[in-house]
Design a protein around this motif. Structure first.
Motif, mmCIF file in Angstrom:
data_model
loop_
_atom_site.group_PDB
_atom_site.id
_atom_site.type_symbol
_atom_site.label_atom_id
_atom_site.label_comp_id
_atom_site.label_asym_id
_atom_site.label_seq_id
_atom_site.Cartn_x
_atom_site.Cartn_y
_atom_site.Cartn_z
ATOM 1 N N ARG A 173 0.830 -1.195 0.000
ATOM 2 C CA ARG A 173 0.000 0.000 0.000
ATOM 3 C C ARG A 173 0.870 1.251 0.000
ATOM 4 O O ARG A 173 1.964 1.266 0.558
ATOM 5 C CB ARG A 173 -0.930 0.006 1.217
ATOM 6 C CG ARG A 173 -1.972 -1.096 1.218
ATOM 7 C CD ARG A 173 -2.962 -0.883 2.377
ATOM 8 N NE ARG A 173 -2.283 -0.980 3.659
ATOM 9 C CZ ARG A 173 -2.203 -2.103 4.359
ATOM 10 N NH1 ARG A 173 -2.748 -3.216 3.905
ATOM 11 N NH2 ARG A 173 -1.586 -2.120 5.527
ATOM 12 N N SER A 174 0.359 2.297 -0.578
ATOM 13 C CA SER A 174 1.061 3.574 -0.575
ATOM 14 C C SER A 174 0.875 4.263 0.766
ATOM 15 O O SER A 174 0.018 3.878 1.570
ATOM 16 C CB SER A 174 0.519 4.469 -1.690
ATOM 17 O OG SER A 174 -0.834 4.820 -1.424
ATOM 18 N N GLU A 175 1.696 5.284 1.026
ATOM 19 C CA GLU A 175 1.565 6.038 2.273
ATOM 20 C C GLU A 175 0.198 6.707 2.358
ATOM 21 O O GLU A 175 -0.380 6.813 3.444
ATOM 22 C CB GLU A 175 2.677 7.088 2.372
ATOM 23 C CG GLU A 175 4.062 6.494 2.568
ATOM 24 C CD GLU A 175 5.106 7.573 2.791
ATOM 25 O OE1 GLU A 175 4.718 8.767 2.855
ATOM 26 O OE2 GLU A 175 6.291 7.237 2.896
ATOM 27 N N LYS A 176 -0.308 7.171 1.221
ATOM 28 C CA LYS A 176 -1.623 7.807 1.200
ATOM 29 C C LYS A 176 -2.707 6.805 1.585
ATOM 30 O O LYS A 176 -3.622 7.133 2.356
ATOM 31 C CB LYS A 176 -1.916 8.390 -0.178
ATOM 32 C CG LYS A 176 -3.248 9.128 -0.262
ATOM 33 C CD LYS A 176 -3.446 9.739 -1.644
ATOM 34 C CE LYS A 176 -4.774 10.478 -1.713
ATOM 35 N NZ LYS A 176 -4.987 11.079 -3.061
ATOM 36 N N SER A 177 -2.616 5.586 1.056
ATOM 37 C CA SER A 177 -3.602 4.554 1.383
ATOM 38 C C SER A 177 -3.540 4.200 2.864
ATOM 39 O O SER A 177 -4.570 4.024 3.520
ATOM 40 C CB SER A 177 -3.350 3.297 0.542
ATOM 41 O OG SER A 177 -3.522 3.561 -0.831
ATOM 42 N N ASP A 178 -2.314 4.109 3.400
ATOM 43 C CA ASP A 178 -2.156 3.809 4.820
ATOM 44 C C ASP A 178 -2.787 4.898 5.686
ATOM 45 O O ASP A 178 -3.426 4.607 6.702
ATOM 46 C CB ASP A 178 -0.670 3.674 5.174
ATOM 47 C CG ASP A 178 -0.083 2.347 4.715
ATOM 48 O OD1 ASP A 178 -0.866 1.402 4.499
ATOM 49 O OD2 ASP A 178 1.143 2.258 4.573
ATOM 50 N N ILE A 203 -5.252 6.923 4.851
ATOM 51 C CA ILE A 203 -6.707 6.834 4.724
ATOM 52 C C ILE A 203 -7.253 5.702 5.602
ATOM 53 O O ILE A 203 -8.281 5.852 6.272
ATOM 54 C CB ILE A 203 -7.111 6.603 3.252
ATOM 55 C CG1 ILE A 203 -6.794 7.852 2.423
ATOM 56 C CG2 ILE A 203 -8.599 6.266 3.153
ATOM 57 C CD1 ILE A 203 -7.027 7.670 0.936
ATOM 58 N N ILE A 204 -6.523 4.571 5.617
ATOM 59 C CA ILE A 204 -6.945 3.437 6.438
ATOM 60 C C ILE A 204 -6.907 3.808 7.914
ATOM 61 O O ILE A 204 -7.820 3.478 8.684
ATOM 62 C CB ILE A 204 -6.044 2.215 6.170
ATOM 63 C CG1 ILE A 204 -6.339 1.641 4.786
ATOM 64 C CG2 ILE A 204 -6.251 1.138 7.238
ATOM 65 C CD1 ILE A 204 -5.397 0.531 4.364
ATOM 66 N N GLN A 205 -5.859 4.521 8.331
ATOM 67 C CA GLN A 205 -5.756 4.925 9.732
ATOM 68 C C GLN A 205 -6.867 5.903 10.102
ATOM 69 O O GLN A 205 -7.460 5.807 11.182
ATOM 70 C CB GLN A 205 -4.388 5.560 10.003
ATOM 71 C CG GLN A 205 -3.257 4.552 9.977
ATOM 72 C CD GLN A 205 -2.104 4.959 10.876
ATOM 73 O OE1 GLN A 205 -2.301 5.499 11.958
ATOM 74 N NE2 GLN A 205 -0.896 4.682 10.429
ATOM 75 N N PHE A 250 -2.090 -3.740 9.008
ATOM 76 C CA PHE A 250 -2.262 -2.345 8.625
ATOM 77 C C PHE A 250 -1.036 -1.488 8.884
ATOM 78 O O PHE A 250 -0.862 -0.450 8.273
ATOM 79 C CB PHE A 250 -3.467 -1.740 9.373
ATOM 80 C CG PHE A 250 -4.785 -2.238 8.858
ATOM 81 C CD1 PHE A 250 -5.156 -2.054 7.543
ATOM 82 C CD2 PHE A 250 -5.658 -2.915 9.696
ATOM 83 C CE1 PHE A 250 -6.369 -2.507 7.057
ATOM 84 C CE2 PHE A 250 -6.886 -3.381 9.216
ATOM 85 C CZ PHE A 250 -7.234 -3.174 7.904
ATOM 86 N N TRP A 251 -0.145 -1.927 9.808
ATOM 87 C CA TRP A 251 1.062 -1.127 10.036
ATOM 88 C C TRP A 251 2.194 -1.988 10.540
ATOM 89 O O TRP A 251 2.014 -3.128 10.866
ATOM 90 C CB TRP A 251 0.765 0.009 11.026
ATOM 91 C CG TRP A 251 0.460 -0.389 12.437
ATOM 92 C CD1 TRP A 251 -0.504 -1.272 12.866
ATOM 93 C CD2 TRP A 251 1.119 0.062 13.621
ATOM 94 N NE1 TRP A 251 -0.495 -1.377 14.232
ATOM 95 C CE2 TRP A 251 0.493 -0.570 14.740
ATOM 96 C CE3 TRP A 251 2.165 0.947 13.883
ATOM 97 C CZ2 TRP A 251 0.897 -0.356 16.045
ATOM 98 C CZ3 TRP A 251 2.551 1.159 15.187
ATOM 99 C CH2 TRP A 251 1.920 0.515 16.245
#
Length: 221
Positions: free
Chosen positions: A13-18, A20-22, A220-221
């Motif tokens: 996943r991209s940093e942007k996707s991460d 958004i998920i957070q 997720f992280w």
């Protein structure tokens, strides 16, 4: 992260996707904590200690810590913030209780993140938090920080909201020590109750998340 099996494709996943998920995870778990608080409000309010207002049983913050362990630091902080607003629906003290709850829980999220990041000078992830030694060490430091914060919060509210003239009426009757009052009562009871609550806030989410390995399943992280 879970092991990649034959025929499977690893998705990065991209940093942007991460992010958004957070954000989404924090908002969802904040709302979930509000629902839990409303449903369990009769039990939570019945367990409040007379004269102090703190509840002996309040799993609201467990949801916030679970969010942190599953989705990461930012998500945990977002769930704390949004969930604290939800507590306004049930807390008999109005906004004071939610502010105290937020202030008591944030150190349990921020301190482990900062310690582990500075310790290994790398990106902090759930595998580092999951390590029992890391979790125990950062947990102890987090609870100490929580106690110091809450002692300061108590005196701050006596000076600005509750009125310093009411401080002598605070006592430890709940512990059978009604003769201990004022500053002494605050300095004794605040560490005790926050040691108890802080230990529960960390231990219960740890076993609920890392027992069934939810962090590995979601990654997720």
């Amino acid at each position: 992260m879970s092991e990649i099996k034959a025929g499977e494709i690893e998705v990065v996943r991209s940093e942007k996707s991460d992010l958004i998920i957070q954000l989404a995870g924090g908002a969802i778990f904040g709302a979930l904590s509000t629902v839990m608080a409303v449903v369990l409000s009769p039990i939570i309010n019945a367990s409040r200690i007379t004269g102090w207002g703190i509840a002996l049983f309040d799993p609201t913050s467990w949801v916030w810590i679970i969010c942190f362990l599953v989705f990461g630091t930012y998500a945990g902080l977002i769930s704390c913030l949004t969930g604290s607003f939800g507590l306004l629906l049930i807390d008999p003290s109005g906004w004071i209780g939610p502010v105290f709850k937020f202030s008591a829980t944030v150190p349990l999220i921020v301190i482990p993140f900062l310690i582990l990041k500075l310790w290994e000078r790398n990106v902090t992830n759930s595998s580092k938090v999951r390590n029992p030694r890391n979790f125990a060490l950062t947990g102890i430091i987090s609870i100490i920080a929580r106690i110091l914060v809450m002692i300061g919060m108590n005196f701050l509210f006596f000076v600005t909201v509750w009125g310093i003239e009411n401080l002598p009426y605070v006592n430890l009757e709940v512990l059978g020590l009604g003769d201990i009052t004022g500053v002494s009562a605050v300095l004794i009871f605040t560490p005790l109750i926050n040691l108890y609550a802080g230990a529960l806030d960390l231990a219960v989410p740890y076993f609920l998340v890392f027992g069934p390995k939810l962090d590995e399943k979601f990654g997720f992280w």
